[in-house]
Design a protein around this motif. Sequence first.
Motif, PDB file in Angstrom:
ATOM      1  N   THR A 350     -15.152   8.952   2.986  1.00 56.95           N
ATOM      2  CA  THR A 350     -15.434   7.683   2.330  1.00 56.95           C
ATOM      3  C   THR A 350     -15.914   7.954   0.915  1.00 56.95           C
ATOM      4  O   THR A 350     -15.687   9.031   0.368  1.00 56.95           O
ATOM      5  N   LYS A 353     -20.005   4.331  -2.441  1.00 60.66           N
ATOM      6  CA  LYS A 353     -20.050   2.876  -2.272  1.00 60.66           C
ATOM      7  C   LYS A 353     -19.559   2.473  -0.891  1.00 60.66           C
ATOM      8  O   LYS A 353     -20.075   1.519  -0.287  1.00 60.66           O
ATOM      9  N   GLY A 354     -18.566   3.197  -0.352  1.00 66.48           N
ATOM     10  CA  GLY A 354     -18.079   2.907   0.984  1.00 66.48           C
ATOM     11  C   GLY A 354     -19.100   3.250   2.050  1.00 66.48           C
ATOM     12  O   GLY A 354     -19.158   2.610   3.097  1.00 66.48           O
ATOM     13  N   ASP A 356     -22.441   3.110   1.537  1.00 68.00           N
ATOM     14  CA  ASP A 356     -23.503   2.119   1.433  1.00 68.00           C
ATOM     15  C   ASP A 356     -23.103   1.124   0.351  1.00 68.00           C
ATOM     16  O   ASP A 356     -23.140   1.437  -0.843  1.00 68.00           O
ATOM     17  N   SER A 357     -22.697  -0.054   0.762  1.00 70.96           N
ATOM     18  CA  SER A 357     -22.199  -1.051  -0.192  1.00 70.96           C
ATOM     19  C   SER A 357     -23.269  -1.493  -1.175  1.00 70.96           C
ATOM     20  O   SER A 357     -22.954  -2.108  -2.199  1.00 70.96           O
ATOM     21  N   ASP A 391     -20.249  -1.541   5.862  1.00 69.92           N
ATOM     22  CA  ASP A 391     -19.963  -0.237   5.269  1.00 69.92           C
ATOM     23  C   ASP A 391     -20.218   0.819   6.335  1.00 69.92           C
ATOM     24  O   ASP A 391     -20.527   0.496   7.494  1.00 69.92           O
ATOM     25  N   GLU A 392     -20.086   2.083   5.978  1.00 71.19           N
ATOM     26  CA  GLU A 392     -20.207   3.119   7.015  1.00 71.19           C
ATOM     27  C   GLU A 392     -21.609   3.182   7.614  1.00 71.19           C
ATOM     28  O   GLU A 392     -21.766   3.419   8.819  1.00 71.19           O
TER      29      GLU A 392
END
Length: 533
Positions: A350, A353-354, A356-357, A391-392
């Motif tokens: 990821t 940003k992916g 933790d948005s 997000d992840e």
Amino acid sequence: MFTIRPSRFLTLASALTAVVAATSCTDLNAPIESEYTPANFLTTPEQFIAASGPVYSQMRNEVAKAYWNLQELSTDEAVIVARNGNYYDGARYQQLSLHTWNPQNEFVRTAWDWGFSGISTCNRTLALFQNTADGAFKTQFTAELRTMRALYYFLMMDLYGNIPLVPEFGSTVQPTNATRQQVFTYIESELKQSLPDLSADVSSQTYGRPTQGTAQALLAKLYMNADVYIGQPKYTEAIAACNAIIKSKKYSLAANYMDVFAVENGPQVSEIIFAVPFDANLAQGNMMSRFALHQQMKDKFNLLFTPSNASLTWPEFFALYKEPTDTRNQQWLSGKQYLNDGRTPILIATTKKGLDSRYTGADGGEKVNYHLELSDRLTFRDAAKFDVGNDELGKAQGTRNIKYYPDKSSTSRDQGNDLVLLRYADVLLLKAEAILRGGQDPDGATPLSLVNQIRTRAQVPALTTIDLNSLFEERSREMAWEGWRRNDLIRFGKWESVWGQGMKNNAETYRRIFPIPTTELTLNGQLKQNPGY
């Protein structure tokens, strides 16, 4: 003595589902659409099984979905969160968790329709049986259908309280509410009358159909909750029902706890008293893995489908699993995740940003490999909507339950594990509880010895003392996600407690039963809504 050899998932559960159509409890006079007549049908065990099929396929329809949701999502055991709007679904799940449901809640309606359709299907099939010649087949299968009807009534009475007693097939009278006492007495009478005619055999020939053990286990459940249902304790009667099962020596604890719920579970599991058979292709409806697993678990369990990442457990409940040697820990996924070799980390490619948005750095597009780590505590980004983000880090929120182990042979979201409703470990725990609550055991067993049988199988040290609170905790660990948590919380006086990281704090006592669905009140003006709703 006659024998029947159904397949593992039980031919009766899928055969001739058009013989008897399932409808709601208000449509009491629907015709039986069948080419069969008493002259050419129902003379062999296989034909009786085929005719009974709709009763069992109806049980399969919602027992692992709407019914399970009411019994588990309303407790501290299970929760479905939203992920950036996904699974918010009009707050229908959150209403169960927060005890704010109303008569329009989808699961309240679906479970009602499911249960009373089952009762109506039993009534119509029993009417078909009445037109056949008397004999051993008819006697046994009539007893089995009456027991199935009693089971449906028990589940509905437990959920909704003052439910209608549906008239026999052919009546056009709209049913009114019966009191819980009346329904309790009816269930008890039906089980006692049917019991002698049920098979005492416990084998592949009777698996998935009610036996004498099923009736006794259901009586034990009925009597154990009698103080809640009718205000009259019946703990000695509960002990007698448990003793009948124990003394029959037909059942025993499985050597491996997880085998009871495995994909290959079935009649070979000595602990199962009554299960609802499922098959991923031919008898669908069990989607436990679909809802419980993170999407990246597809590779860990060699799945042919992508899970939905929905259902979790609250951290307070998971905290009950304190002992590292407890084999029941195997039903949970928590912390850093690895493939089945136990060494290869599950990595997610990821970006910052992916991952933790909420990340605001200029390098948000920088690639990272995230080692999947399932958190214990849930961190809500929008508490009002139970939203943890998508997000992840959001996807990794929450401990997951895999008691019904993922089915790697399934090509769909359905799996082949049979859903276990009644089992021997529950009987031992019920007997221990009944003794602690003042019931008299003529066999002189002690609650401590009964509970320690469970703990020995779980490979944890034996207890030296036992009280209702420690027994409740043992039930919690043993019976997780089996559809009995709401029942247990109410009986132990914990239903109005605070849980869910403090989010569930509604203590309205009328919510010990669910409301009658608005749709049903509209269809049947004779019914009255439960108090408080």
